[in-house]
Structures are given as C-alpha cells and as structure tokens.
Scaffold this motif. Structure first.
Motif, mmCIF file in Angstrom:
data_model
loop_
_atom_site.group_PDB
_atom_site.id
_atom_site.type_symbol
_atom_site.label_atom_id
_atom_site.label_comp_id
_atom_site.label_asym_id
_atom_site.label_seq_id
_atom_site.Cartn_x
_atom_site.Cartn_y
_atom_site.Cartn_z
ATOM 1 N N ASP A 1 -1.076 15.024 -9.084
ATOM 2 C CA ASP A 1 -0.649 14.532 -10.407
ATOM 3 C C ASP A 1 0.258 13.319 -10.257
ATOM 4 O O ASP A 1 0.123 12.326 -10.979
ATOM 5 N N PHE A 2 1.182 13.389 -9.314
ATOM 6 C CA PHE A 2 2.054 12.254 -9.025
ATOM 7 C C PHE A 2 1.224 11.061 -8.546
ATOM 8 O O PHE A 2 1.468 9.917 -8.940
ATOM 9 N N ALA A 3 0.238 11.329 -7.698
ATOM 10 C CA ALA A 3 -0.608 10.259 -7.161
ATOM 11 C C ALA A 3 -1.369 9.533 -8.266
ATOM 12 O O ALA A 3 -1.494 8.310 -8.241
ATOM 13 N N VAL A 4 -1.868 10.267 -9.251
ATOM 14 C CA VAL A 4 -2.599 9.649 -10.365
ATOM 15 C C VAL A 4 -1.694 8.682 -11.118
ATOM 16 O O VAL A 4 -2.092 7.557 -11.437
ATOM 17 N N VAL A 5 -0.464 9.100 -11.390
ATOM 18 C CA VAL A 5 0.490 8.217 -12.077
ATOM 19 C C VAL A 5 0.795 6.998 -11.200
ATOM 20 O O VAL A 5 0.849 5.870 -11.696
ATOM 21 N N THR A 6 0.955 7.218 -9.916
ATOM 22 C CA THR A 6 1.228 6.116 -8.992
ATOM 23 C C THR A 6 0.061 5.132 -8.960
ATOM 24 O O THR A 6 0.267 3.918 -8.972
ATOM 25 N N ILE A 7 -1.142 5.646 -8.931
ATOM 26 C CA ILE A 7 -2.324 4.765 -8.929
ATOM 27 C C ILE A 7 -2.370 3.948 -10.209
ATOM 28 O O ILE A 7 -2.687 2.764 -10.194
ATOM 29 N N GLY A 8 -2.021 4.560 -11.312
ATOM 30 C CA GLY A 8 -2.078 3.868 -12.593
ATOM 31 C C GLY A 8 -0.966 2.880 -12.826
ATOM 32 O O GLY A 8 -1.178 1.835 -13.443
ATOM 33 N N HIS A 9 0.230 3.188 -12.327
ATOM 34 C CA HIS A 9 1.385 2.365 -12.682
ATOM 35 C C HIS A 9 2.194 1.865 -11.495
ATOM 36 O O HIS A 9 3.151 1.114 -11.688
ATOM 37 N N GLY A 10 1.839 2.295 -10.307
ATOM 38 C CA GLY A 10 2.618 1.930 -9.132
ATOM 39 C C GLY A 10 2.312 0.544 -8.620
ATOM 40 O O GLY A 10 1.308 -0.070 -8.977
ATOM 41 N N ILE A 11 3.194 0.074 -7.758
ATOM 42 C CA ILE A 11 2.977 -1.222 -7.115
ATOM 43 C C ILE A 11 2.053 -1.021 -5.918
ATOM 44 O O ILE A 11 1.856 0.108 -5.447
ATOM 45 N N ASP A 12 1.505 -2.125 -5.425
ATOM 46 C CA ASP A 12 0.540 -2.047 -4.330
ATOM 47 C C ASP A 12 1.107 -1.338 -3.096
ATOM 48 O O ASP A 12 0.391 -0.590 -2.429
ATOM 49 N N ALA A 13 2.380 -1.553 -2.788
ATOM 50 C CA ALA A 13 2.975 -0.913 -1.609
ATOM 51 C C ALA A 13 2.956 0.608 -1.740
ATOM 52 O O ALA A 13 2.746 1.318 -0.747
ATOM 53 N N GLU A 14 3.163 1.132 -2.941
ATOM 54 C CA GLU A 14 3.112 2.582 -3.149
ATOM 55 C C GLU A 14 1.703 3.110 -2.960
ATOM 56 O O GLU A 14 1.501 4.183 -2.390
ATOM 57 N N ILE A 15 0.731 2.362 -3.437
ATOM 58 C CA ILE A 15 -0.667 2.788 -3.304
ATOM 59 C C ILE A 15 -1.102 2.701 -1.840
ATOM 60 O O ILE A 15 -1.849 3.546 -1.358
ATOM 61 N N ASP A 16 -0.583 1.701 -1.120
ATOM 62 C CA ASP A 16 -0.835 1.630 0.322
ATOM 63 C C ASP A 16 -0.307 2.888 1.016
ATOM 64 O O ASP A 16 -0.990 3.472 1.857
#
Length: 137
Positions: free
Chosen positions: A50-65
């Motif tokens: 669930d946290f990952a979905v929010v990160t994918i949607g609103h996070g910066i590229d470094a977080e998705i990396d």
C-alpha cells in the motif's frame, strides 16, 4: 547492490531503513493488530505494498529507484516465504493498487531489475490482468 541475507525475522528492518517515511504507517499498522495470534507476513507485506502504491504515484524518482532495489533484493533471498510474498503478493498488490488509484505503474516497472522484471511479466501471464498494460496476443 550488495547481497544481504534477509529472512522473515529481519526483512522489515531493511524496509524501514530504506523507507523512513513508512515508519509512521508501520507503527499504526502494528498498533491496529489486536488479534491474539501472530501477524502473518502477508499482512505486513500488503501494508508495505500500500505504501509502495502511494510512492509510485506521488514519490520522487529516487524513492521509486529504492523501491525497485528493495523488490529485487527481496526476490534474491533464500527464504521461501519472503521470496513468495514479494514475487506474488507484493507485485500483485502493486498492480491492483495502481489500477484502482489510476497510478502510472510504468514509473515502477521501468526501474525493475532483471529478476523483478521477470516476475512482473510472470504476473502478467499468471493472473491474466496484464499489469503492465501490454496486451498479449
């Protein structure tokens, strides 16, 4: 990325180290568990998904990396429960969550490394929901 031996006893420590923003959600998750039995790993992995979905949607590229990196790391483990939880449950929850939330999952899938990409494609075929948005003829 260095290989680190991870198992059911320490995987969440690594996740919390890599994602400090997840700590509050994790603490709330722990506080909400009031059943007289041990929490299954699936419940915890779903919370992180669930946290990952929010990160994918609103996070910066470094977080998705970092998310792609931690996914790969979990898939490299010898612990069959960790491997299964991330290979199936985690990736499937990301797929379903991003579809429900209208999140561009490609922000994540383009960063997956070989093992993560392999399991994402297997999810495409196994579940039949084509999480990458690519139709298979």
């Amino acid at each position: 990325m260095d290989y680190i031996q991870i198992d059911r006893t320490n995987y969440m420590e690594l996740i919390l180290h890599k994602f400090p923003a997840f700590r509050t959600q994790w603490a709330e998750h722990l506080a909400a568990w009031n059943l007289p039995l041990a929490r299954p790993i699936a419940v915890d992995v779903t919370e992180f998904a669930d946290f990952a979905v929010v990160t994918i949607g609103h996070g910066i590229d470094a977080e998705i990396d970092r998310l792609a990196e931690i996914t790969e790391l979990m898939l490299m483990q010898d612990d069959p429960v960790i491997d299964y939880a991330f290979r199936t449950l985690f990736l499937e929850q990301i797929s379903l969550g991003t579809k429900r939330g209208g999140v561009a999952v490609d922000r994540f899938t383009h960063k997956l490394r070989p093992l993560g990409s392999y399991h994402w494609q297997a999810l495409d075929l196994r579940v039949g929901i084509y999480p990458s948005g690519v139709s298979i003829d």
